[in-house]
Scaffold this motif. Structure first.
Motif, PDB file in Angstrom:
ATOM      1  N   ASN A   1       7.106  -6.924  13.485  1.00 34.43           N
ATOM      2  CA  ASN A   1       7.341  -5.735  13.118  1.00 34.43           C
ATOM      3  C   ASN A   1       6.997  -5.274  11.820  1.00 34.43           C
ATOM      4  N   ALA A   2       7.219  -3.714  11.760  1.00 37.34           N
ATOM      5  CA  ALA A   2       6.816  -3.419  10.169  1.00 37.34           C
ATOM      6  C   ALA A   2       8.009  -2.310   9.610  1.00 37.34           C
ATOM      7  N   VAL A   3       7.910  -2.357   8.414  1.00 41.56           N
ATOM      8  CA  VAL A   3       8.989  -1.595   7.510  1.00 41.56           C
ATOM      9  C   VAL A   3       8.339  -0.592   6.493  1.00 41.56           C
ATOM     10  N   ALA A   4       8.743   0.287   6.412  1.00 43.20           N
ATOM     11  CA  ALA A   4       8.150   1.272   5.392  1.00 43.20           C
ATOM     12  C   ALA A   4       9.376   1.935   4.858  1.00 43.20           C
ATOM     13  N   PHE A   5       9.199   2.375   3.630  1.00 45.97           N
ATOM     14  CA  PHE A   5       9.955   3.326   3.018  1.00 45.97           C
ATOM     15  C   PHE A   5       9.261   4.433   2.406  1.00 45.97           C
ATOM     16  N   ALA A   6       9.964   5.740   2.264  1.00 44.52           N
ATOM     17  CA  ALA A   6       9.185   6.857   1.894  1.00 44.52           C
ATOM     18  C   ALA A   6      10.196   7.803   1.044  1.00 44.52           C
TER      19      ALA A   6
ATOM     20  N   ASP B   1       0.717  -1.023  -0.048  1.00 42.97           N
ATOM     21  CA  ASP B   1       0.001  -0.177   0.096  1.00 42.97           C
ATOM     22  C   ASP B   1       0.824   1.251  -0.088  1.00 42.97           C
ATOM     23  N   VAL B   2       0.345   2.206  -0.568  1.00 39.90           N
ATOM     24  CA  VAL B   2       1.040   3.483  -0.680  1.00 39.90           C
ATOM     25  C   VAL B   2       0.277   4.764  -0.221  1.00 39.90           C
ATOM     26  N   PHE B   3       0.602   5.624   0.594  1.00 38.42           N
ATOM     27  CA  PHE B   3      -0.141   6.800   1.453  1.00 38.42           C
ATOM     28  C   PHE B   3       0.569   7.900   1.037  1.00 38.42           C
TER      29      PHE B   3
END
Length: 231
Positions: A175-180, A156-158
């Motif tokens: 755990n969660a990981v996101a890139f921005a 998903d993208v926000f």
């Protein structure tokens, strides 16, 4: 290997999207590149960073390794932001883009904050995040600031518009990981609680007591806390 490949591809897509759309907040460059000189080595200070002699530029000026490594989330907020802006990657100078990796422990929070110079586009790689942003003060004083929220899952993208208060909270049990990607070489971060209650010197308690409509002992308690910086 699949996760590493997906991370690399995601990062490239996030950064490329800003370069392609031309949504950067920073001024457009007037040359191919302007590799930043460290502030300590610069004779002058400018809006941005001074350019390195183009004849001295090497490929390493455009390279940063290690974004595949998890950040240390062992702090009260349970999250860690690993930035890739002009301060870590000098080749970003004048290009109007940067990136971050964000790691979240279970119940980890990237607390309400703003980027005064950038819009942010976030991609979730692992875990489940509850994210949102709040609008600026409405023209009609009878209305309240509006909150936009979503639960995000891998893929998903926000988007968080420039300058607006936003947050991410790991609501999953893993755990969660996101890139921005961000539309500035140096987007800046203002963490709301840190800025209001942890400034140096402290804001006069009378100001905050009036602003938040609470008793002074509440403000004294909040100003006495240690406010973590996860960047």
């Amino acid at each position: 290997m699949k996760i590493v490949a997906f991370i690399s591809l995601t990062t490239i897509l996030v950064v490329a999207s800003f370069a392609t759309l031309g949504l950067a907040s920073d001024p457009s460059p007037l040359q191919d590149f302007c590799v930043a000189v460290e502030d300590a080595k610069s004779a002058v200070f400018v809006n941005g960073k001074v350019c390195k002699n183009p004849n001295m530029v090497v490929a390493e000026d455009f390279l940063l390794r290690g974004l595949n490594k998890p950040g240390n989330t062992s702090n009260p907020l349970g999250s860690r932001v690993t930035p890739v802006n002009v301060n870590q990657l000098p080749g970003l100078n004048t290009l109007g883009i940067s990136a971050v990796r964000i790691d979240y422990a279970p119940n980890g929070l990237n607390p309400p904050h703003t980027h005064p110079r950038a819009t942010e586009i976030l991609v979730v790689l692992e875990g489940t995040l509850y994210v949102g942003f709040v609008t600026s003060n409405p023209a009609n004083p009878a209305l309240k600031n509006k909150l936009f929220t979503k639960y995000l899952y891998p893929g998903d993208v926000f988007v968080f518009p420039e300058g607006l208060i936003h947050f991410q909270f790991n609501v999953g049990k893993t755990n969660a990981v996101a890139f921005a990607g961000l539309s500035s070489q140096n987007p800046g971060v203002i963490t709301i609680a840190n800025a209001v209650f942890g400034s140096d010197p402290s804001i006069n308690p009378a100001v905050l007591t009036k602003a938040f409509q609470v008793e002074k002992n509440v403000i004294d308690y909040l100003q006495a806390q240690f406010w973590w910086n996860i960047d």
